[in-house]
Design a protein around this motif. Sequence first.
Motif, PDB file in Angstrom:
ATOM      1  N   PRO A 134     -15.522 -28.927 -80.412  1.00 48.48           N
ATOM      2  CA  PRO A 134     -16.960 -28.678 -80.513  1.00 48.48           C
ATOM      3  C   PRO A 134     -17.633 -29.389 -81.683  1.00 48.48           C
ATOM      4  CG  PRO A 134     -15.745 -26.802 -81.339  1.00 48.48           C
ATOM      5  CD  PRO A 134     -14.737 -27.773 -80.785  1.00 48.48           C
ATOM      6  N   GLY A 135     -16.880 -30.079 -82.482  1.00 46.18           N
ATOM      7  CA  GLY A 135     -17.451 -30.717 -83.665  1.00 46.18           C
ATOM      8  C   GLY A 135     -17.323 -29.795 -84.867  1.00 46.18           C
ATOM      9  N   LEU A 136     -17.689 -30.297 -86.000  1.00 46.94           N
ATOM     10  CA  LEU A 136     -17.563 -29.502 -87.218  1.00 46.94           C
ATOM     11  C   LEU A 136     -18.647 -28.440 -87.350  1.00 46.94           C
ATOM     12  CD1 LEU A 136     -16.491 -32.251 -89.764  1.00 46.94           C
ATOM     13  CD2 LEU A 136     -15.078 -30.526 -88.639  1.00 46.94           C
ATOM     14  N   GLU A 137     -19.520 -28.352 -86.363  1.00 39.74           N
ATOM     15  CA  GLU A 137     -20.562 -27.333 -86.384  1.00 39.74           C
ATOM     16  C   GLU A 137     -19.988 -25.917 -86.297  1.00 39.74           C
ATOM     17  OE1 GLU A 137     -22.646 -28.535 -82.984  1.00 39.74           O
ATOM     18  OE2 GLU A 137     -23.669 -30.191 -83.969  1.00 39.74           O
ATOM     19  N   PHE A 138     -18.777 -25.786 -85.768  1.00 39.32           N
ATOM     20  CA  PHE A 138     -18.177 -24.453 -85.667  1.00 39.32           C
ATOM     21  C   PHE A 138     -17.885 -23.867 -87.044  1.00 39.32           C
ATOM     22  CE2 PHE A 138     -14.163 -26.631 -86.196  1.00 39.32           C
ATOM     23  CZ  PHE A 138     -13.327 -25.691 -86.767  1.00 39.32           C
ATOM     24  N   LEU A 139     -17.880 -24.685 -88.087  1.00 32.65           N
ATOM     25  CA  LEU A 139     -17.652 -24.178 -89.447  1.00 32.65           C
ATOM     26  C   LEU A 139     -18.893 -23.529 -90.049  1.00 32.65           C
ATOM     27  CD1 LEU A 139     -15.468 -27.057 -90.906  1.00 32.65           C
ATOM     28  CD2 LEU A 139     -14.741 -24.774 -90.196  1.00 32.65           C
ATOM     29  N   ILE A 140     -20.028 -23.658 -89.388  1.00 37.22           N
ATOM     30  CA  ILE A 140     -21.250 -23.012 -89.882  1.00 37.22           C
ATOM     31  C   ILE A 140     -21.210 -21.510 -89.614  1.00 37.22           C
ATOM     32  CG2 ILE A 140     -23.771 -22.960 -89.644  1.00 37.22           C
ATOM     33  CD1 ILE A 140     -23.635 -25.928 -88.930  1.00 37.22           C
ATOM     34  N   ALA A 141     -20.601 -21.100 -88.500  1.00 38.38           N
ATOM     35  CA  ALA A 141     -20.547 -19.684 -88.127  1.00 38.38           C
ATOM     36  C   ALA A 141     -19.861 -18.820 -89.191  1.00 38.38           C
ATOM     37  CB  ALA A 141     -19.879 -19.514 -86.776  1.00 38.38           C
ATOM     38  N   PRO A 142     -18.697 -19.210 -89.751  1.00 36.13           N
ATOM     39  CA  PRO A 142     -18.108 -18.380 -90.804  1.00 36.13           C
ATOM     40  C   PRO A 142     -18.983 -18.287 -92.056  1.00 36.13           C
ATOM     41  CG  PRO A 142     -16.478 -19.918 -89.967  1.00 36.13           C
ATOM     42  CD  PRO A 142     -17.777 -20.277 -89.343  1.00 36.13           C
ATOM     43  N   VAL A 143     -19.717 -19.338 -92.352  1.00 33.45           N
ATOM     44  CA  VAL A 143     -20.610 -19.299 -93.514  1.00 33.45           C
ATOM     45  C   VAL A 143     -21.747 -18.308 -93.271  1.00 33.45           C
ATOM     46  CG1 VAL A 143     -22.202 -20.660 -94.922  1.00 33.45           C
ATOM     47  CG2 VAL A 143     -20.017 -21.642 -94.223  1.00 33.45           C
ATOM     48  N   ILE A 144     -22.301 -18.319 -92.067  1.00 30.30           N
ATOM     49  CA  ILE A 144     -23.369 -17.368 -91.736  1.00 30.30           C
ATOM     50  C   ILE A 144     -22.829 -15.944 -91.755  1.00 30.30           C
ATOM     51  CG2 ILE A 144     -24.977 -16.634 -89.936  1.00 30.30           C
ATOM     52  CD1 ILE A 144     -25.226 -19.575 -89.142  1.00 30.30           C
ATOM     53  N   GLU A 145     -21.621 -15.736 -91.234  1.00 30.79           N
ATOM     54  CA  GLU A 145     -21.013 -14.393 -91.268  1.00 30.79           C
ATOM     55  C   GLU A 145     -20.786 -13.940 -92.705  1.00 30.79           C
ATOM     56  OE1 GLU A 145     -18.723 -15.159 -87.062  1.00 30.79           O
ATOM     57  OE2 GLU A 145     -17.568 -15.106 -88.912  1.00 30.79           O
ATOM     58  N   THR A 146     -20.402 -14.869 -93.568  1.00 32.67           N
ATOM     59  CA  THR A 146     -20.209 -14.531 -94.978  1.00 32.67           C
ATOM     60  C   THR A 146     -21.537 -14.151 -95.620  1.00 32.67           C
ATOM     61  OG1 THR A 146     -18.336 -16.041 -95.077  1.00 32.67           O
ATOM     62  CG2 THR A 146     -19.322 -15.400 -97.164  1.00 32.67           C
ATOM     63  N   LEU A 147     -22.590 -14.854 -95.280  1.00 37.44           N
ATOM     64  CA  LEU A 147     -23.906 -14.522 -95.829  1.00 37.44           C
ATOM     65  C   LEU A 147     -24.430 -13.192 -95.286  1.00 37.44           C
ATOM     66  CD1 LEU A 147     -25.598 -18.039 -95.702  1.00 37.44           C
ATOM     67  CD2 LEU A 147     -24.718 -16.833 -97.716  1.00 37.44           C
ATOM     68  N   LEU A 148     -24.031 -12.828 -94.076  1.00 39.12           N
ATOM     69  CA  LEU A 148     -24.454 -11.556 -93.484  1.00 39.12           C
ATOM     70  C   LEU A 148     -23.652 -10.364 -94.008  1.00 39.12           C
ATOM     71  CD1 LEU A 148     -25.017 -12.499 -89.733  1.00 39.12           C
ATOM     72  CD2 LEU A 148     -26.741 -11.853 -91.409  1.00 39.12           C
ATOM     73  N   TRP A 149     -22.492 -10.607 -94.590  1.00 40.52           N
ATOM     74  CA  TRP A 149     -21.614  -9.521 -95.018  1.00 40.52           C
ATOM     75  C   TRP A 149     -22.298  -8.516 -95.960  1.00 40.52           C
ATOM     76  CZ3 TRP A 149     -17.088  -7.632 -93.445  1.00 40.52           C
ATOM     77  CH2 TRP A 149     -16.455  -6.708 -94.260  1.00 40.52           C
ATOM     78  N   PRO A 150     -22.985  -8.936 -97.036  1.00 41.28           N
ATOM     79  CA  PRO A 150     -23.628  -7.937 -97.897  1.00 41.28           C
ATOM     80  C   PRO A 150     -24.703  -7.130 -97.177  1.00 41.28           C
ATOM     81  CG  PRO A 150     -23.460 -10.028 -99.048  1.00 41.28           C
ATOM     82  CD  PRO A 150     -23.079 -10.280 -97.616  1.00 41.28           C
ATOM     83  N   VAL A 151     -25.444  -7.765 -96.277  1.00 39.64           N
ATOM     84  CA  VAL A 151     -26.487  -7.056 -95.536  1.00 39.64           C
ATOM     85  C   VAL A 151     -25.861  -6.011 -94.617  1.00 39.64           C
ATOM     86  CG1 VAL A 151     -28.362  -7.351 -93.864  1.00 39.64           C
ATOM     87  CG2 VAL A 151     -27.996  -9.061 -95.648  1.00 39.64           C
ATOM     88  N   VAL A 152     -24.819  -6.409 -93.905  1.00 42.88           N
ATOM     89  CA  VAL A 152     -24.126  -5.489 -92.999  1.00 42.88           C
ATOM     90  C   VAL A 152     -23.500  -4.343 -93.797  1.00 42.88           C
ATOM     91  CG1 VAL A 152     -22.144  -5.306 -91.436  1.00 42.88           C
ATOM     92  CG2 VAL A 152     -23.755  -7.172 -91.181  1.00 42.88           C
ATOM     93  N   SER A 153     -22.946  -4.641 -94.962  1.00 40.92           N
ATOM     94  CA  SER A 153     -22.335  -3.597 -95.791  1.00 40.92           C
ATOM     95  C   SER A 153     -23.362  -2.559 -96.218  1.00 40.92           C
ATOM     96  CB  SER A 153     -21.683  -4.207 -97.028  1.00 40.92           C
ATOM     97  OG  SER A 153     -20.593  -4.995 -96.677  1.00 40.92           O
ATOM     98  N   VAL A 154     -24.510  -3.011 -96.653  1.00 41.69           N
ATOM     99  CA  VAL A 154     -25.557  -2.076 -97.080  1.00 41.69           C
ATOM    100  C   VAL A 154     -26.033  -1.232 -95.905  1.00 41.69           C
ATOM    101  CG1 VAL A 154     -27.940  -1.944 -97.904  1.00 41.69           C
ATOM    102  CG2 VAL A 154     -26.308  -3.414 -99.068  1.00 41.69           C
TER     103      VAL A 154
END
Length: 172
Positions: A134-154
Amino acid sequence: MIMPRGQQLLLPVNPLFIVVTLVIGLAINMLPLGRIVWLPDMLMLLLAFWSLNQPQRVGLGIAFALGLVMDVDRASLLGQHALAYTLLVFVTGWMSRRLLWFSSPVQALHLLPVFAAAHGIQVLLRIATGGIFPGLEFLIAPVIETLLWPVVSVLLLAPQRRAPDSDENRPL
């Protein structure tokens, strides 16, 4: 267990709340948005959160079953999501004693390679069975999930937090 300094004592989580959040994550993943490679896997994020905070309730069996449901929904190789989710829950449970001492942003940084590995396993299985890269674009998803982690935790820990109580006679 001695709690880290400044961390609030949480109330027990309602099992129905865990089920509802996992069903909502599954529903978000099943939205017909096409095959956008960089979209975060919300079910993966929720499985990691609950296996970290409630390992006695969300474990390998639930991750495997939800992975099979995702495999059927995405019409992908049967077991692809199941393997990725199971390994994610296993590694998160393995790291849980250490991760619970950290704040949410630090937890997110520790979980970034775990999310990337889970997505990488899915891509490798897809390629091994004749799919296209799929190209290296699939590496963006883990970064977005990492950025969402604090929001989801709260958001997911909010129902468990105690209200500030001014009673001096209560130790908790």
